[in-house]
Design an enzyme around this catalytic site. Structure first.
Site, PDB file in Angstrom:
ATOM      1  N   GLU A 145       0.835  -1.209   0.000  1.00  0.00           N
ATOM      2  CA  GLU A 145       0.000   0.000   0.000  1.00  0.00           C
ATOM      3  C   GLU A 145       0.870   1.259   0.000  1.00  0.00           C
ATOM      4  O   GLU A 145       0.652   2.175   0.795  1.00  0.00           O
ATOM      5  CB  GLU A 145      -0.954  -0.004   1.202  1.00  0.00           C
ATOM      6  N   GLU A 205      -6.837  -7.542  -1.304  1.00  0.00           N
ATOM      7  CA  GLU A 205      -7.448  -7.518   0.034  1.00  0.00           C
ATOM      8  C   GLU A 205      -8.909  -7.170  -0.103  1.00  0.00           C
ATOM      9  O   GLU A 205      -9.251  -5.998  -0.268  1.00  0.00           O
ATOM     10  CB  GLU A 205      -6.772  -6.481   0.954  1.00  0.00           C
TER      11      GLU A 205
END
Ligand SMILES: *[C@@H]1O[C@H](CO)[C@@H](O)[C@H](O)[C@H]1NC(C)=O
Ligand SMILES: *[C@@H]1O[C@H](CO)[C@@H](O)[C@H](O)[C@H]1NC(C)=O
Length: 719
Positions: free
Chosen positions: A177, A246
């Site tokens: 991320e 995710e």
């Protein structure tokens, strides 16, 4: 369709020669075959090696193809060059168990992982390497990151664990991320991303690397999506597959917050919507969340439970109907996989909020997805010669473009109720932790206030700040009864204030606002007064640009207001520091350490005194149901069994928030389906069976607030 035919040929020619993993715009290609892969996150240190085989089996029975895990650097390298790959950190064993079960693995090396894990997985000592700056174009950081990444990759290679070596690992991940940070810091961030991609690619694992949530991931890295929904995401190059690394199956719990849940109808909807829009890889984060044992919870105020409302619950039991409904979805996707990997969907719009996606390759097979996006109304949809009924906010999957095999909102899996059944209570002994004196040899005197992590290096949650304050007998407050106001400003996370060894008060922050202020009139006497401040950390930050610079502890100012002189500033005077508790130094939580002091028992057990250690022994209950301690009624502290840290407990921190009715329809967010408002954010604390012997297990707790342990019970989790 030429591409497809070519691949089929490829498959026949090459698969017998060499195992390969590659990708094209449609999917990950394993041994020449494009795959729609269903994956789930299980983090190995969040359960025990004894639990792993069963968790992996339940993942396989649930229809997963892949198990995804992060790699936890701070668990593997607790001090520089001293590695730990034992027990819960036996990564090789975990990957081999995945292989034995016939599943693939997705290894997210990071080594920054976020993950509601202490310091986002980076070791605290790393911060103190000279010149260090995390996750940017910084030589010390890049050297350390490369060294650890190479260590892990070489370990996997030497065990033949990458797919081209005959192993289960089909994909890895570098960084995590990083997009938002890069956006924040600009040029050095871009340079760092390029470096990270190049470094990882140079390790020649033979399998693709991904970079999640990073739109500009350099080739050949695949940029991927994390979120509650990802259907609108497209990779940054037309030749990369569309992957959902995710898909959040719920959300984490913070101390002070309610317990988030996410309805399975909406999860299935998010999966189906992603797949019908060219998606080919979905990973559930989490599939089994597990437990933040010991002091591994991070991000501030994260609970010990990391249940996440995942398909397998914290204890390893099936969370039904979530697990079963997703299993039914996965078997449906398998059924239509040949059509999905061989064609792009043709999309039509039969009505408002309605879509039909048809995958119809030349080979004659066919799969269709009928969607009703309306959050309120069900729909009748004609397709072929048949009418289909779709509940609100749902998608039906048709095999052969005809038979409705699955609808995301029609649950066939059973619902089960779980309960916690008491099986034992305890007789306690106590040992009182005293506020230290600044004369003790293990205190360190310094002028002014020091940041907590700098002093503790996170060896303990606890840091004492000790000072002496002289009060003249001529102070007016002795006659007018207006005691002076002590104000202590702290960067967080919790604080206990003692005046002359008497507790004067406790304050704490929250995930959103860790800072705190103690401000109270305190009873002082003429002469020397001892001010003892116990500053307590509750997990270190795991996310945010340069989170390594976030402060913990008392940075001041500290003032005493209402003296004859006016306000006295204590900030810049001499303070003595002591890292940790006496009981920690003595190892009271261990078998050896616990016998090194005299414990009080019977009628003289400590009564409602702050900072008290309690111990007891107990026998393991028969059977194999998972076990937990019901800590309802306790304040805040930590628990150990046979020397193993179960984690931080804090049932006195009640869930604030909104627990309104929860509908599966409409866009989900983590505040939508909260539960247990007004109750403890976490009441039960998992104790793995494998940590127990049949008899004489040592249970030790350290209670900060002074609650009595009389109500603590051992419970079994049963269905
Ligand atoms: C699927 O991918 C193809 C090729 O990139 C594209 O043309 C098409 O619009 C995509 N369809 C959907 C529904 O996303
Ligand atoms: C950390 O502590 C040392 C003394 O132990 C001190 O010299 C240094 O300034 C401190 N750094 C910070 C950032 O507080």
């Amino acid at each position: 369709m030429k591409i497809v035919l070519f691949l089929v040929v490829c498959c026949c020619v090459y698969s017998s020669i060499k195992a390969t993993v590659s990708y094209d715009d449609k999917a990950i290609i394993i041994n020449g075959r494009r795959r729609i892969l269903m994956s789930g996150s299980i983090h190995y240190p969040r359960s025990t090696p004894q639990m792993w085989p069963d968790l992996i089996k339940k993942a396989k029975d649930g229809g997963l193809d892949v198990i995804q895990t992060y790699v936890f650097w701070n668990g593997h390298e607790p001090s520089p060059g001293k590695y730990n790959f034992e027990g819960r950190y036996d990564l090789v064993k975990f990957i081999k168990l995945i292989q034995e079960a016939g599943l693939y693995a997705h290894l997210r090396v990071g080594p920054y992982v976020c993950a509601e894990w202490n310091f986002g997985g980076l070791p605290v000592w790393l911060k103190y390497v000279p010149g260090m700056s995390f996750r940017t174009d910084n030589e010390p950081f890049k050297i350390a990151m490369q060294r650890f990444t190479e260590k892990i990759v070489n370990m996997m290679k030497s065990e033949n664990l990458f797919e081209p070596q005959g192993g289960p690992i089909i994909m890895s991940q570098i960084e995590n991320e990083y997009g938002p940070v890069e956006w924040d810091i600009g040029a050095p961030g871009k340079a760092y991303s390029k470096w990270a991609a190049h470094m990882a690619d140079g390790l020649k694992t033979g399998v693709p690397w991904i970079m999640c949530k990073q739109e500009d991931a350099p080739d050949p890295m695949i940029d991927t999506c994390n979120g509650f929904y990802c259907e609108k995401f497209t990779p940054n190059k037309p030749y990369k597959p569309k992957m959902f690394t995710e898909l959040w199956t719920g959300w984490f719990t913070e101390f002070g917050g309610p317990i988030p849940t996410r309805p399975v109808e909406d999860i299935a909807y998010a999966v189906a919507r992603f797949i019908q829009n060219n998606g080919s890889f979905v990973n559930y984060y989490m599939y089994h969340g597990g437990t933040n044992f010991g002091r591994t919870a991070g991000g501030l105020f994260i609970t010990t439970s990391y249940d996440y409302d995942a398909p397998i619950d914290e204890y390893g039991l099936l969370n039904e109907p979530k697990w079963g409904h997703l299993r039914d979805l996965h078997s449906t996707i398998k059924l239509v996989e040949p059509a999905l990997v061989s064609a792009y969907p043709t999309v039509t719009y039969p009505g408002k909020n309605q879509e039909i996606h048809v995958f119809k390759p030349k080979s004659g097979i066919c799969a269709a997805f009928l969607s009703n996006y309306d959050p309120h109304f069900s729909a009748r949809m004609k397709f072929g010669n048949t009418q289909y009924h779709l509940p609100p906010w749902s998608i039906s999957i048709l095999h052969s473009c005809k038979d409705e095999v699955f609808n995301t909102a029609k649950i066939k899996a059973p619902t089960t109720q779980k309960k916690m059944t008491p099986v034992g209570k305890f007789r306690w002994q106590s040992y009182k932790e005293e506020a230290p004196s600044s004369e003790e040899s293990d205190t360190l005197a310094m002028i002014g206030l020091y940041e907590q992590l700098n002093v503790t290096r996170d060896a303990s949650d606890y840091l004492w700040y000790l000072a002496e304050v002289d009060i003249s007998p001529n102070e007016h407050f002795f006659t007018n009864g207006q005691f002076p106001l002590l104000t202590v400003m702290s960067a967080g996370h919790a604080l206990h204030v003692f005046i002359n060894n008497q507790m004067a008060g406790t304050v704490w922050g929250s995930l959103k606002n860790p800072k705190l202020t103690f401000s109270q009139n305190v009873k002082l006497r003429a002469g020397v007064n001892k001010i003892s401040l116990l500053s307590v950390s509750v997990g270190l930050a795991n996310v945010g640009t340069h989170f390594e610079t976030y402060n913990v502890g008392i940075l001041g100012p500290i003032t005493l207001k209402g003296l004859n002189e006016g306000t006295r500033d204590l900030t810049k005077q001499q303070w003595s520091y002591k890292v940790g508790l006496n009981g920690e130094t003595l190892g009271l939580h261990t078998l050896d350490g616990s016998s090194s002091v005299e414990w009080l028992q019977g009628s003289i057990v400590a009564q409602k005194q702050p900072l008290t250690w309690y111990k007891t022994t107990f026998n393991a209950p028969k059977g194999n149901e998972p076990l937990a301690f019901d800590m309802n009624g306790m304040g805040k502290g930590q628990i150990w069994v046979n020397g193993e840290g179960l984690g931080r407990y804090w049932p006195a921190n009640k869930a604030h928030g909104n627990c309104d009715e929860c509908s599966y329809t409409g866009i989900y967010n983590e505040n939508k389906c909260n539960r247990y408002c007004g109750d403890p954010s976490q009441r039960w604390y998992h104790v793995p069976r494998s940590w127990l012997k049949p008899n004489d297990n040592l249970l030790v707790i350290f209670e900060e607030w002074g609650s009595l342990p009389d109500w603590i019970t051992l419970v079994k989790r049963t269905i």
